[in-house]
Each structure stands twice: as C-alpha cells, then as structure tokens.
Design a protein around this motif. Structure first.
Motif, PDB file in Angstrom:
ATOM      1  N   GLY A 277       0.795  -1.225   0.000  1.00 26.00           N
ATOM      2  CA  GLY A 277       0.000   0.000   0.000  1.00 26.00           C
ATOM      3  C   GLY A 277       0.822   1.266   0.000  1.00 26.00           C
ATOM      4  O   GLY A 277       0.287   2.341   0.178  1.00 26.00           O
TER       5      GLY A 277
ATOM      6  N   THR B  80      -6.752   4.149   3.384  1.00 21.70           N
ATOM      7  CA  THR B  80      -5.954   3.304   4.278  1.00 21.70           C
ATOM      8  C   THR B  80      -6.263   3.617   5.738  1.00 21.70           C
ATOM      9  O   THR B  80      -6.558   2.725   6.532  1.00 21.70           O
ATOM     10  N   ARG B 164      -3.122  -3.695  -1.639  1.00 18.96           N
ATOM     11  CA  ARG B 164      -3.903  -3.553  -0.418  1.00 18.96           C
ATOM     12  C   ARG B 164      -4.749  -4.767  -0.140  1.00 18.96           C
ATOM     13  O   ARG B 164      -5.524  -4.767   0.777  1.00 18.96           O
TER      14      ARG B 164
END
Lengths: 300, 300
Positions: A277, B80, B164
């Motif tokens: 990420g 995130t 992710r």
DNA sequence: CCCCATTGTTCAGCATTACTGAAGGAAATG
DNA sequence: CATTTCCTTCAGTAATGCTGAACAATGGGG
C-alpha cells in the motif's frame, strides 16, 4: 450489513505518535522529551487516546505504566497510519519542491557489494533523474525502517509472509559450512564448532541455527559480527567454524584458503520488499525491474 | 538516512472523512449533510487539510470544486487510514462487549449458493462461537465494502494484483458459451450473438468481453442481469446467447435444455480476499481453511 | 437579460481540545 | 527517612473546530 454507523473516533496522528514513542522508549519522560512535549502533554494525550479507543491501553506497574494486550492492537494501527502519513508528508514536500523526493533504498551488504553493484550502477545511468540514496544495514534494521516509511525499497533476507509487505523473490544464496584450515581433518565423529556467526536477532543466523539444529549439530557461538568478511577472517585465524555465502570466501584476498563442506547447509533467499500500500513511486518500480533482470537466471 | 525530522502534520481522521465524503458525493453540501455537519465546517475542514498537506487539493470549476491529481494521493491515504480506524473502532467495541464482533463475510452468488454452502454450514457447526454474517453481492460491491472495512473476508472473482489486498486462490470456474436451443444449428460462418450478460462494470463481464474479443466475436449486449439464473432463462426464451458457469445450467430445472459449446470460452478464478494489514481475526483464518479444504482438488 | 436558487467561502463567536507549568502522589533507591 | 524518579492532576492559555449568518460566484429559467 455494517453501515458506517456514525462518525469515527477522532484518533489523532499526534496521539498515535505518542503511542509509538512510548513503545520505543523505556520511560514516558524520555519519550516526551524526544517528542518535544512535556510529560504532562504526553500523559494527557495517551489518556485521551484510551478514552477514544474505549479500552484501557496501559496498566500501572509500580511507578511505570505497561501496555495492555489491547495496546498492541492499537500500536499496529499506529504503525500503519504513521507510515502512511510519513509517506504522504514526504511526498507532499517533494512535490512542492518539484522533484520526487529521491528513492531511498536499503540493502544488506551481500546485495550492495556482491549481487547488485552493477545493477545499481546501471540504474543510476539509466535513470539519472532519480536521486538514489543507499543505506546498507542488516535485514532487521532495514525492515524496521521500511515499516516506518523511512525507506522506499529494501533488499534483504526473506522475512517470510507478512500482510504489510510486498515481497518479490530475487535470488537464493547457498550457505556453506566453512572450517578453519587446521581443523578440516577432524575425524567425522567429531561435531563441528564452536561457531563464529551473525549476532542474535539476525535473519541469517536464524536460518543457520535452524539448519544446524535440523542435522543435530550444536551451535555454540564464540564470536559474532554482522560483517561476513569479519566472520571469514575469524575462521581463518582459527576462532571457529562458520556458515557463509560462498561469494564471501570466493572473494579471495591473500591468506590461507578455507575449506568448505561440499553441499550447502542451507539457502538464504534474498527478496526485494516494499510496504504494502505504499505510495506509488516510479523509481521504485524501475529499480525492481533492474534488480530482477540482473538476477534473471543467475541464482547464486 | 531519513530521520523522522520533526513531527508529522496532524491530519485528523475527521479531515480524512471529509475528503472521503466529498469524493463519494456529487456536491459538498450533500456530503456535509450526510456527515451531519454544516457546509461551513466541511469547507473549513478541507481547507485546513490542504494547509496541512501543503498542496492544493481542489481547484475551482464554476461553483463546484474538483479534486486535483494531488487529492488522489491523499484519498488513497485516507482510504488506508479510515479502513484501519474502522477496524480498530469495531474491534474495540466488540472487545468491550466481550465478543469478537462477528465475522462479516461477503460472497458472490456462485460462491454462496453453489460452491460453498456446505463449507459455510460446516464452519457454522465447527465454530458456533463465531457470529457469521453473510452478504451476497457482485464482486465489485464486495471489494468496495472490504476496502472500507465493512467486511472481513470476501469470496469473489479475482480482481488481479493489488497491494492492499491479501488474495488466496480458491478455484476456477469454466465459462461456456450457451446458445438458445433454436439457434444452435446456425451455420458456423454466422457469428454468435446478440448477448445477454452481466452488467457493465462486472468483473465476470470483463472476462467474457476479453475472451470474445480475443476470438474475434462481436459483443452486442441486449439484456443484462447480475443473476446468472436470470441470464440462463433469458437464453432459454431466446433473447440471445450468454456465457455462464456450467453449474448455472446444470442446476437444471424443467425447461428446454440449453446447448453449450464444447470447450470453455474462459475461466473465472474465484479467490478469498482480505484487506492487507487487517486486524487479526481468528474466525477469518478458520473460515479460509474451511473454504480451501472444500475446494481441494475439486475445481469446477 | 435579469432573477434567483444553489454552491461554496469567509467571518465572528463559542465550545472543545491540546498544551505548559506547577503542585502532588506513589514507588524505587539509598 | 530523605530523595529521586516517574507519572498524574489541575489551572490557565493558546489553538482548533464548529455553527450561523453574511457574502460572492455561478448556472438555470423566465
């Protein structure tokens, strides 16, 4: 199913910084001064964090406080958020200044001096636009820095499966047992050792220890260094046995040759790692390509 | 190499929620009312976010504002942080109440009704302690919810590589071309079609479109549904051709049989997905084991 | 072209929050 | 018992976030 249900607790970056700091520091006072705030602020900030999370994060033990198991969960969260925040902050600063902020690469010594010096040189000539910064350190240190977003890409010993890491295999180094020249002739019923090897905590040491244990050998360590060249020289002077990648010994400078066991004791997989990420960094992708092609077909 | 250099910008969860909200909403007013704050607060909050990031995130276009490219980076960061924050908040609430908060599973219809109903039943009997919640929806919707931490684990069509996501292959479904019974005899120089298939945006439709394009067929779509059973019936009534997993047709209820091409047009890989870096959830791990063993050796 | 509803900004005022510095309590040290 | 160290609590202050109102800009409709 699970509607956002109201607003989220406003856990601040500052509070998470506090949490990270007290986790990395023996006392809160020290953490506070490192952060540049008073202990009072730290104490109140952490109390507020506890309130927002809604669970006790510290319990009193004497005059210090020690984290509860719940704190561990929040610390993991903190690591995620802080790493991402550092990424964004750095990227924003670089963008303001009109460059990409450089590419911060971490490598273990084997990668930097043996496997990839040519690849690095090629990358620098192919991509002169990228401001490359190289840091050489043991795997553990590099991975820590990666997780704190202080490095963009790391080449190290494979740390194993981990959600937060994006790993790509590069090559496998064979590790051979090396004996001091004068001990090679030890009769086979004698067990090898004592050993000179990497310090406690080293990934490579863990691999070696496991492999020796698997074949039933003792692993008494009488000398430690993170530098494979140092270990090689210690073997040469008869301090003990060691387990090293072959290139360390092949990189022969003058001196009595070392004798190796014929078959490798273990392999040490080297990987390129980024934070899962992480912000997209064109240089990082390009560097990985160069590393991958540098190793294509040329394990060892 | 890159010392933490001072403190991080105190980007708040609230500001990131604002950013997410305006990204998911046509106008700021609407976003504000959804968030339960005034437009004023939203505007000031986003202005403050811009100041803290240090880059313009919106540019004026007429009387609305439109995000700059820089905003996209910060939006990724927001996703995130907000996902992780939601995880922690939910975990904390569950912990306070002394349970694990349940396991929120998302599955596409094929997984829920065909491949894994037995696995689900087995999981429920093996782990009566886990409060299982199942949501059935198309892959895209499930993945969105997963990324917002509104689901813990999703079984869907493989969305491809993504930092992710933590993906694990389960099985591959073969997709066959089905023709209305009365058209099967069409001479081979005629191209098949028109088609009834999954709606625009569907992962499966993308797979089908690519496979048909690869063999040079047109892909004129005359009817759409997310439900494979509906598509099957449409083929039956002669609306057009379709591409479906074999089990949909095999699950024969009365009616004229459909004729399929002998070789599969494409495969549709199903995977179990979790958010990378998600909070450890024992139930999720256990469920994955059950799913994996349910499919062991039994592709299709 | 002008009207006007809609959108977002700005400002003043207020409530909340985060911090400092001082006072204080509680454990370790001697 | 005195002292030091560590953390908490409290009061005061600065910073921040929010509301509501006034305002500016835009686009749609007569």
């Amino acid at each position: 199913m699970s509607p956002p249900e109201g607003r989220l607790p406003n856990i601040t970056v500052t509070q998470l910084e506090y949490l990270e700091a007290v986790g990395a520091t023996p006392t809160w006072s020290e953490a506070a001064s490192q952060l540049g705030v008073t202990i009072s602020a730290l104490s109140q900030g952490l109390a507020e964090l506890e309130r927002r999370v809604g669970l006790p994060l510290f319990e009193r033990q004497g005059r210090r406080r020690r984290p509860t198991p719940a704190a561990e969960v929040v610390r993991t969260h903190a690591a995620t958020v802080l790493a991402s925040t550092r990424d964004v902050a750095r990227w924003a600063r670089a963008t303001r200044q009109g460059h990409d902020g450089g590419l911060r690469v971490g490598m273990i010594d084997a990668a930097a001096i043996h496997h990839f010096p040519d690849a690095l040189a090629r990358f620098r000539s192919e991509r002169p636009d990228v401001d490359l910064r190289l840091r050489v350190a043991p795997s553990g240190a590099l991975l820590d820095e990666l997780s704190r977003a202080e490095l963009d890409i790391v080449v190290c010993v494979d740390p194993g499966d981990d959600d937060r890491l994006d790993r790509r295999a590069l090559l496998e180094e064979e590790l051979h047992v090396y004996a001091p020249g004068d001990l090679v002739a030890r009769p086979p019923h004698d067990r090898p050792g004592p050993w000179v090897t990497f310090p406690e905590g080293s990934h490579t040491r863990a691999i070696i220890a496991a492999a020796l244990a698997a074949r039933g050998d003792d692993f008494e360590v009488v000398a430690e260094s993170n530098q494979p060249e140092v270990l090689r020289e210690m073997v040469r002077v008869g301090m003990g046995w060691s387990v090293l990648p072959t290139w360390v010994v092949a990189q022969a400078d003058p001196g009595p040759p070392l004798r190796a066991e014929a078959t490798p004791l273990a392999v040490r997989p080297l990987v390129a790692v980024r934070r899962a990420g992480a912000l997209y960094h064109p240089g990082a992708e390009a560097l990985f390509e160069v590393l991958a092609t540098a190793t294509a077909g040329t394990d060892q």
